[in-house]
Motif scaffolding. Structure first.
Motif, PDB file in Angstrom:
ATOM      1  N   ILE A 151       0.837  -1.202   0.000  1.00 44.39           N
ATOM      2  CA  ILE A 151       0.000   0.000   0.000  1.00 44.39           C
ATOM      3  C   ILE A 151       0.871   1.251   0.000  1.00 44.39           C
ATOM      4  CG2 ILE A 151      -1.686   1.268   1.371  1.00 44.39           C
ATOM      5  CD1 ILE A 151      -2.832  -1.419   2.208  1.00 44.39           C
ATOM      6  N   LEU A 152       1.917   1.190   0.810  1.00 42.37           N
ATOM      7  CA  LEU A 152       2.835   2.328   0.842  1.00 42.37           C
ATOM      8  C   LEU A 152       3.473   2.551  -0.533  1.00 42.37           C
ATOM      9  CD1 LEU A 152       4.612   1.790   4.263  1.00 42.37           C
ATOM     10  CD2 LEU A 152       3.302   3.791   3.581  1.00 42.37           C
ATOM     11  N   ILE A 154       2.211   1.792  -3.478  1.00 46.02           N
ATOM     12  CA  ILE A 154       1.225   2.373  -4.406  1.00 46.02           C
ATOM     13  C   ILE A 154       1.078   3.866  -4.154  1.00 46.02           C
ATOM     14  CG2 ILE A 154      -1.241   2.395  -4.936  1.00 46.02           C
ATOM     15  CD1 ILE A 154       0.089   0.084  -6.233  1.00 46.02           C
ATOM     16  N   LEU A 155       0.939   4.222  -2.872  1.00 43.59           N
ATOM     17  CA  LEU A 155       0.789   5.645  -2.562  1.00 43.59           C
ATOM     18  C   LEU A 155       2.054   6.417  -2.930  1.00 43.59           C
ATOM     19  CD1 LEU A 155      -1.072   5.366   0.838  1.00 43.59           C
ATOM     20  CD2 LEU A 155      -1.973   6.236  -1.303  1.00 43.59           C
ATOM     21  N   ALA A 158       2.088   7.103  -6.576  1.00 41.86           N
ATOM     22  CA  ALA A 158       1.193   8.205  -6.931  1.00 41.86           C
ATOM     23  C   ALA A 158       1.839   9.542  -6.590  1.00 41.86           C
ATOM     24  CB  ALA A 158      -0.138   8.040  -6.213  1.00 41.86           C
TER      25      ALA A 158
ATOM     26  N   PHE B   9      -5.842   5.135   5.387  1.00 48.31           N
ATOM     27  CA  PHE B   9      -4.564   4.840   4.723  1.00 48.31           C
ATOM     28  C   PHE B   9      -4.692   3.663   3.765  1.00 48.31           C
ATOM     29  CE2 PHE B   9      -0.829   1.997   5.203  1.00 48.31           C
ATOM     30  CZ  PHE B   9       0.083   2.729   4.453  1.00 48.31           C
ATOM     31  N   GLY B  13      -4.650   3.601  -0.381  1.00 45.82           N
ATOM     32  CA  GLY B  13      -3.734   2.752  -1.154  1.00 45.82           C
ATOM     33  C   GLY B  13      -4.482   1.885  -2.141  1.00 45.82           C
TER      34      GLY B  13
END
Lengths: 256, 325
Positions: A151-152, A154-155, A158, B9, B13
């Motif tokens: 997730i980190l 992907i962010l 972006a 968060f 994501g």
């Protein structure tokens, strides 16, 4: 035990780490899940890392764009700047840089935390009080690291691409829509999916190595520092080795 | 509170991931309704699955697959946006081109002016032979060579012009502009005169049209035309007579010819009888002999005493005339 040559100690570490990983998998599937601890770790590992990773990602995208511009102008393909930055960030730079920062922040903190718990014998106390320390400490942390890093990444991708958008517009003039259209036009599933899948392994490596180093810490306070340090070093190397493996596997599978 | 932040968060994501995948999928026409069009080429020039398909320059789909039908025919299967079902006709032409000079391959579908029904799912569209860069470069090379030789010739020409003293002396001649100016003035005068002349001609033509002047009367007087007609008729009758006359002459001549040929009449004997010629020769010989004899007789007579006195007197007279002169 054999003599403590460097090769022997390396093999010893590798064997112990493999055993530790199997123990993690074994414990993970056994019931009595530590849900709230897992969520707490997710918060600590994932959410709290976002500012740092966002900042590095932003700077990375901006700098990469500005560094690439002269070469792109030299080849007369300045208009392809979003495309090439998009591909390099999504495929390689985003996952690897984020994982390295993650290893520096999370690997060291896990190693130090578990190491200090180990040397102050809190882990033993936990076992005595009836809590499974491995489950409570290791499984939750490794799982949180494994799930939070993608997730980190992907962010971070972006944010990185937004930084690249700003970098493109420092000298040139590309609209927001055109920038994203160009980025997405040049991305395919085989760019995104292998990069996304490998981040799970990166996260797992950072978590498991941090826990292993902390869990097997000894020699008092000095040992805590050493386990924190070696957790970062080994997990960083591990990230690169995994990256090498990932690119070869995707190549063999024909996704490259 | 921590859980809320964590949830935000994680969702952020996941949202980014899904957005990324969706955008890529949209570019590959994986969502939304599509239809299939096919086309066949001899050479697909490295066209790959996922290359863009364009209709009049707009991205309308992607290449789904490139398959080999046989050793000289490749089939390109394209996924086209359903919206284009009302636009692409069956007779549209498909070609393979390059996006930019060194970019990816693209498939171009272009419309043809003739009417045709709309293309259906699975139709095979006609293909245009792709533009071959190699061939283009070869041709360009030929053109370059041509241009090179032209430039060579041009260089030679320019050198000759540069080395030509005559041209430069003409160009350097100070009086040339003056002369040119004068010539221009002359030309202007000439054209003015020509214009006057044309005006005069116009006036004359007008007069003629109006029937003024002798030409006018010739052209406009109807009685004159009648007279002319009569004259022409007369000339024609004279001609006819001449014709009959010549025919008669011709008859006469041919009659004579016939007589001559058939051996009748005097002319024939004169022209064709060989015996007559011999006789005539003999007669002429006889006459010759006769006259020779006569000459002898006359000579003898001169010396005769009866006539000798007369001849002497004649000689004396001749000598006297010479003395007087």
């Amino acid at each position: 035990m054999a003599k403590a040559t460097p090769l022997n100690s390396f093999l010893d570490q590798a064997g112990s780490l493999s055993k530790f990983s199997f123990r993690f998998l074994w414990q993970w599937f056994k019931p009595r899940y530590e849900g709230s601890e897992f969520l707490r770790q997710c918060y600590v590992i994932g959410y709290n890392s976002l500012p740092l990773i966002g900042l590095t990602g932003f700077i990375m995208g901006l700098v990469l764009t500005m560094q690439l511009r002269p070469s792109m102008i030299e080849y007369g393909v300045e208009s392809q700047l979003p495309a090439i930055v998009g591909i390099s960030v999504v495929r390689e730079i985003g996952p690897v840089i984020t994982a390295l920062i993650f290893a520096g922040k999370i690997g060291s903190s896990i190693g130090a935390e578990l190491g200090s718990m180990k040397v102050t014998e809190q882990i033993d106390a936990m076992q005595v009080s009836g809590t499974n320390p491995f489950k409570y400490l290791v499984v939750s942390r490794v799982l949180a690291a494994t799930l939070m890093l993608p997730i980190l990444v992907i962010l971070s991708d972006a944010i990185s691409l937004y930084g690249s958008y700003i970098g493109v517009n420092i000298r040139g003039n590309t609209s927001f829509n055109l920038f994203w259209t160009q980025v997405f036009d040049n991305l395919a599933f085989y760019d995104v999916l292998p990069a996304f899948i490998k981040t799970f392994f990166f996260g797992f490596a950072v978590g498991i190595i941090g826990c292993f180093k902390g869990y097997n810490s000894n020699k008092g306070t000095e040992g805590v520092g050493r386990s924190a340090n070696s957790a970062v070093v080994v997990s960083s190397i591990m990230i690169f080795i995994l990256d090498l493996l990932a690119v070869q596997i995707t190549d063999v599978l024909g996704f490259n | 509170m921590n859980n809320v932040k964590l949830g935000a968060f994680v969702l952020a994501g996941l949202f980014c991931l899904i957005l990324l995948l969706y955008m890529i999928g949209k570019n590959r026409n994986m969502f939304g309704s599509n239809f299939i069009l096919k086309s066949r080429f001899e050479n697909v020039q490295g066209l790959k699955q996922g290359n863009n398909v364009r209709y009049a320059g707009i991205d309308v789909g992607t290449v789904k697959k490139v398959t080999i039908i046989n050793d000289t025919l490749m089939e390109v299967i394209m996924i086209i946006d359903n919206k284009m079902k009302t636009v692409i006709h069956k007779n549209a032409l498909v070609s393979i081109a390059t996006d930019g000079l060194v970019g990816n391959k693209v498939v171009n579908i272009s419309a043809v002016k003739q009417l045709a029904p709309l293309a259906q799912n699975g139709d095979i569209l006609a293909s245009k032979r792709p533009l071959d860069t190699d061939e283009m470069l070869k041709k360009l090379n030929n053109t370059n060579n041509d241009i090179g030789s032209v430039a060579e010739e041009l260089k030679y020409t320019i050198q000759r012009i540069n080395n030509s003293n005559a041209l430069w002396s003409v160009l350097n001649e100070k009086g040339l502009p003056q002369n040119l100016k004068l010539s221009a003035i002359n030309i202007r005068q000439a054209t003015a005169r020509a214009k006057d002349m044309a005006n005069d001609l116009y006036a004359i033509v007008n007069d003629v049209k109006m029937g003024k002047g002798s030409i006018g009367s010739i052209l406009t007087d109807t009685s004159f035309a009648y007279n002319l007609n009569e004259a022409v008729v007369k000339i024609k009758s004279v001609g006819d007579e001449a014709d009959s006359l010549s025919r008669q002459i011709s008859d006469a001549v041919s009659g004579i010819q016939r007589d001559v040929d058939s051996g009748k009449g005097t002319i024939h004997s004169l022209l064709k009888d060989s015996l007559l010629v011999i006789k005539l020769n003999k007669s002429l010989d006889n006459i010759q002999q006769g006259t020779d004899g006569f000459n002898q007789n006359m000579e003898a007579l001169k010396h005769n005493f009866l006539f000798r006195g007369y001849f002497r007197r004649l000689e004396k007279q001749k000598i006297g005339i010479k003395k007087d002169q």
